[in-house]
Every structure is written in C-alpha cells, then in structure tokens.
Scaffold this active site. Sequence first.
Site, mmCIF file in Angstrom:
data_model
loop_
_atom_site.group_PDB
_atom_site.id
_atom_site.type_symbol
_atom_site.label_atom_id
_atom_site.label_comp_id
_atom_site.label_asym_id
_atom_site.label_seq_id
_atom_site.Cartn_x
_atom_site.Cartn_y
_atom_site.Cartn_z
ATOM 1 N N LYS A 1 2.990 9.038 -4.685
ATOM 2 C CA LYS A 1 3.980 7.905 -5.288
ATOM 3 C C LYS A 1 3.359 6.818 -6.037
ATOM 4 O O LYS A 1 3.367 6.400 -6.997
ATOM 5 C CB LYS A 1 4.813 7.423 -4.299
ATOM 6 C CG LYS A 1 5.672 6.230 -4.671
ATOM 7 C CD LYS A 1 6.316 5.807 -3.543
ATOM 8 C CE LYS A 1 5.707 4.838 -2.491
ATOM 9 N NZ LYS A 1 5.504 3.351 -2.781
ATOM 10 N N ASN A 2 2.123 6.180 -5.287
ATOM 11 C CA ASN A 2 1.575 4.987 -5.381
ATOM 12 C C ASN A 2 0.576 5.182 -6.889
ATOM 13 O O ASN A 2 -0.101 4.200 -7.496
ATOM 14 C CB ASN A 2 0.894 4.285 -4.510
ATOM 15 C CG ASN A 2 2.010 3.624 -3.599
ATOM 16 O OD1 ASN A 2 3.005 3.675 -3.824
ATOM 17 N ND2 ASN A 2 1.392 3.212 -2.391
ATOM 18 N N ARG B 1 9.968 -3.059 -6.435
ATOM 19 C CA ARG B 1 8.756 -3.871 -6.742
ATOM 20 C C ARG B 1 7.940 -3.507 -7.857
ATOM 21 O O ARG B 1 7.290 -4.362 -8.602
ATOM 22 C CB ARG B 1 7.932 -4.447 -5.728
ATOM 23 C CG ARG B 1 8.753 -5.134 -4.362
ATOM 24 C CD ARG B 1 7.737 -5.584 -3.479
ATOM 25 N NE ARG B 1 7.276 -6.839 -3.898
ATOM 26 C CZ ARG B 1 6.179 -7.366 -4.496
ATOM 27 N NH1 ARG B 1 5.421 -6.256 -4.915
ATOM 28 N NH2 ARG B 1 6.060 -8.355 -4.877
ATOM 29 N N CYS C 1 9.637 -8.882 0.615
ATOM 30 C CA CYS C 1 10.297 -7.648 1.003
ATOM 31 C C CYS C 1 10.284 -7.530 2.482
ATOM 32 O O CYS C 1 9.547 -8.656 3.137
ATOM 33 C CB CYS C 1 10.028 -6.388 0.262
ATOM 34 S SG CYS C 1 8.227 -6.006 0.609
ATOM 35 N N ARG D 1 4.690 -10.925 -0.709
ATOM 36 C CA ARG D 1 4.091 -10.162 -1.858
ATOM 37 C C ARG D 1 3.962 -11.013 -3.215
ATOM 38 O O ARG D 1 4.873 -10.719 -4.077
ATOM 39 C CB ARG D 1 4.984 -9.176 -1.925
ATOM 40 C CG ARG D 1 5.145 -8.298 -0.627
ATOM 41 C CD ARG D 1 5.614 -6.858 -0.652
ATOM 42 N NE ARG D 1 4.722 -5.892 -1.118
ATOM 43 C CZ ARG D 1 4.931 -4.667 -1.404
ATOM 44 N NH1 ARG D 1 6.033 -4.227 -1.130
ATOM 45 N NH2 ARG D 1 4.083 -4.002 -2.142
ATOM 46 N N ASP E 1 -0.670 1.481 4.963
ATOM 47 C CA ASP E 1 0.615 2.051 4.749
ATOM 48 C C ASP E 1 0.567 3.191 5.815
ATOM 49 O O ASP E 1 1.745 3.903 5.996
ATOM 50 C CB ASP E 1 0.640 3.008 3.309
ATOM 51 C CG ASP E 1 1.016 2.076 2.287
ATOM 52 O OD1 ASP E 1 1.411 0.946 2.533
ATOM 53 O OD2 ASP E 1 0.798 2.215 1.179
ATOM 54 N N ARG F 1 12.357 6.692 -0.456
ATOM 55 C CA ARG F 1 11.639 6.006 -1.641
ATOM 56 C C ARG F 1 10.344 6.648 -1.521
ATOM 57 O O ARG F 1 9.771 6.456 -2.757
ATOM 58 C CB ARG F 1 11.571 4.468 -1.451
ATOM 59 C CG ARG F 1 13.086 3.811 -1.554
ATOM 60 C CD ARG F 1 12.526 2.260 -1.571
ATOM 61 N NE ARG F 1 11.294 2.150 -2.169
ATOM 62 C CZ ARG F 1 10.468 1.335 -1.736
ATOM 63 N NH1 ARG F 1 10.645 0.564 -0.429
ATOM 64 N NH2 ARG F 1 9.074 1.019 -1.987
#
Length: 453
Positions: free
Chosen positions: A23-24, A94, A118, A123, A309, A401
């Site tokens: 994802k990132n 974001r 969040c 952030r 994470d 997500r």
Amino acid sequence: MLEKFCVHGGTPLSGTVRVHGSKNAALPILYSVLLTRGRTVLENVPPLRDVTSTLELLSTLGVKWERRPDGALELEVLREDGFEAPYDLVRKMRASIYALGPLLAKRGRARVSRPGGCNIGVRPIDLHLKGMLALGAEIRNEGGYVCAEAPHLTGRRIYLGGASGSTVSGTANVMMAAALARGTTVIEHAACEPEIADLARYLNACGAGIRGAGTPVVAIEGVSELRGCKYRVMPDRIEAGTFMIGAALTAGEVRVEGARFEHLAALIDALESAGACLQIEDDAVQVSSDGDFRPVDVTALPYPGFPTDLQSQITVLLSLANGISVVTEKIYPDRFIHVAELNRLGANVRKEGSLAIIHGVKRLSGAPVMASDLRASACLILAGLVANGMTEINRVYHIDRGYHRIEESLKGLGAQIERVPVEADSALLSLVPDASPELRERLGEYLQIAAAP
Ligand code: EPU
C-alpha cells in the site's frame, strides 16, 4: 456495510500465504503518474480502500484509469487542468498530500487540503512545505488549504530532517517535485524506507534521474519529461510482518511468500530474540515457534529500525512473554490506543509517555473490542487468534484501508475468523433502502463512532 470480525482463538496458523503489493509504495507511485505522459501499467497494486480513494482523486485530476482482468492498473493523464485535492477526499486519506509535489511540478500550481491529525498522532506537513519552498514555490495557507505556485521549480540542497527524524511522505513528495525541476536537487536526511526506493525505481523507469534513494542522501537530476512505463510494485512488508508475528504468536508454522529479509531485518531480529524460529529464503520467510516467548525490548524507529506499523502487532506477542518487555515509539509517541483494548483481553500493558511496559501474562481471553486505526485493527485480530474463546473486533473498515481481505488470508492458514454484518446496522440501513454506497458507508462510520465507548 457495517461489519465486524468474529475470531475464535486457539488454532495455530499453518501453511503458506502470499502477501499483496505494498500500500505505502503503491500510493506515491499512483500520484507520481501525474508527472508522466503516455500510459503507465502498474502490477501488484493492492485493491484497498486507500487505493480506491486515490484513484477517485486522480480521476478528478484528469487521469483515466482501469483495472485490467489480470489485475494490473492502466493509467494515463488525459487532461492537465485540475490542481485541487479537496477536503472531502483528503479527510478520508492523509496520503492525498502526495498530490502536492506532482501537481506543482507538472501543472505549476496545487491546492491541497491540509490533512488533520488522526488516531496515531498530530502528523504535521511542515517538512513537505519546507521542501517545496526550497524548490522555489510560493505557498499560502487559505481556508485549510495549502496553495502552492511556481512557474518552474529549481533544484537545491534540502535538509529534510525534523524533530522526529526523517519523513517518508515528505521525502517522496520532494523527490516527485524535483524529478521535473531545473537542475539537481539533493535531499539530505532523506527517509530510507524501501517504499522510497520503490518510488525512485518507478520514476527512473519513466526517465527520471534519481540516485541514492533508500539512503539518507538522494540526488535528483531534473529532466524535462517523464514517460509512463510498466512497473511492478514491491510486496507489502507490513502485511508480511503481520503474518510472521501471527505465525509465531499462535505457535504455528507459516511460510510468508513475498516477505523479503532485507525489508524485515528488525522484525526478524525481534522474533528470534523472543524465541521464534525463522528460515530465510530469496522471496519468502518461514516462521515457527513453540509459543514460549522471552521478553524483548523493541523501539519503533525510521527504517532500518523496527517499523512503527508493526509496533502494535509485536506488542501482542510480547504480552504473552515470560517477563517484562518495553516497547518505545519514537515516530508517533501517541500510537498506543490499542493498549486499552489489549488490556480488555487480559494483557497487562502500561503506557508511560511514549513507552509501553508489558508484563507478560499466561493467556488472553476473548472479548468485544474496538479497532482505532489500521494497524491497531491488525493487532486486535492477532490477539483474537491466540485468545481463549471469541473476540469480536468492531470498526473493521479501518483494516480494509490497508489489508486486502485479511480474513481470507488468515482462513487459508487455518484461522477461525469470520467477517459478519453488524445487525443493528442492517436494521437501520433497511430504513434507507435506496442509499448510495457512499451514504451507506458514511452511516456505517457514524454508527461505529456512536457505538464507541
Ligand atoms: N513529520 C514531521 N513533519 C512533516 C512530516 C512528518 O514532523 O512534515 C513527523 C511525523 O509527525 C512523524 C515522523 O515525522 O513523527 C514520521 O512521519 P512520516 O512523514 O515519515 O510519516 P508519513 O509519511 O505520514 C508513512 C506511512 C505510515 C507510516 C509512516 C512511518 C504512508 C501513506 N504512510 O506516513 O503508514 O507509519 O510513514 O513509517 O506511507 C500505515 O500504513 O498504517 C501508516 C500509518
């Protein structure tokens, strides 16, 4: 549709699981398509909510895209008139701040809603703005929007370190903008995460001149044009790490395909120190354990340190160790909302500032819990897999997500986990049978928030 997970704990995970694309890594690569002409074909982009939201935003910015039957995404910029990332989309995700660099570099102008904080912390985006200013942009703050303009950008030396160290999205944003700037940009104190190196590989395949990505000093030789290309996104190291922790935690034996040793060295070290057995292959890691864990101190740090994470997921395992472990969070000092929920399951974790002090317990016991963010959801699912009895995890939308149908992957490893609709919600939604998917989703979110303790 409002859903929850019901997990019956106690079954060791066993078998083979393949991780999806990252994802990132996929998100900045998708935004950098805005810098290109011609067609890009991206393989291994995971079908996740954050990706869908990104594609929605890219559509409003003139990008035509389609998912091919083989799963690859085809994208092409057809119009270059849009320059705004509106609040409604940024609020959902974001990562929309990634629109800033590409829009500014390619279209000379960007208007991007400022992301708020969040559940994992404040952030800020000051380093993104510092980078754009250094490249020659004029920046105003207007009604919650960052408005940036520059007829052209000019390469510079930019120090991107902040109070918490390097920034992943800030480094990516500056790299994207600098790819089309005049002259050479050098980013000092760049983030070294593998996702940054992946973005640079994509941009270089499109014709960019980036050297050193994945190290603290990145040099970007600006070019006048980037051409779309075919590219395969790297595997998701956080999804891989989540399954690896699950294997050890449940005293199972799992081969995680797509897990790369070089991306996961800090986790591998923590798991081995806790007593798990790991076998490293070229494109896979095999994890097994007897369920007897030693305490380990873990500090979440920028790469190649232990990933923030995976901080909540390793906390579950350490909560069952024979002794006291300390988990320190150096990236998001407030990323501990999962602690109270883990304690509901019988863990003994005390938060002290940016530390979690974990007194190992013999067992966890199932209970209803609330997920507060993406990785905290993964942590609670892992806890449910090892707890006695049934754990019910509410607010499943967080996990969608970032993990593609995690319950399917876990079921493939023998886990007893079901995704079930929440009944009160079905009853309420039946009152508005014509509700659009968007409205149904919003109602679901409101209901979950309303139901929160
Ligand atoms: N920071 C600043 N100023 C900035 C930007 C960041 O002070 O302008 C600080 C942050 O407050 C934080 C630290 O720097 O303390 C690192 O933040 P970073 O910018 O690296 O985080 P990010 O790019 O916003 C990405 C991932 C996160 C992951 C972090 C850290 C994406 C879309 N998000 O966020 O992933 O936790 O890097 O590795 O890539 C997740 O996937 O669950 C997730 C939250």
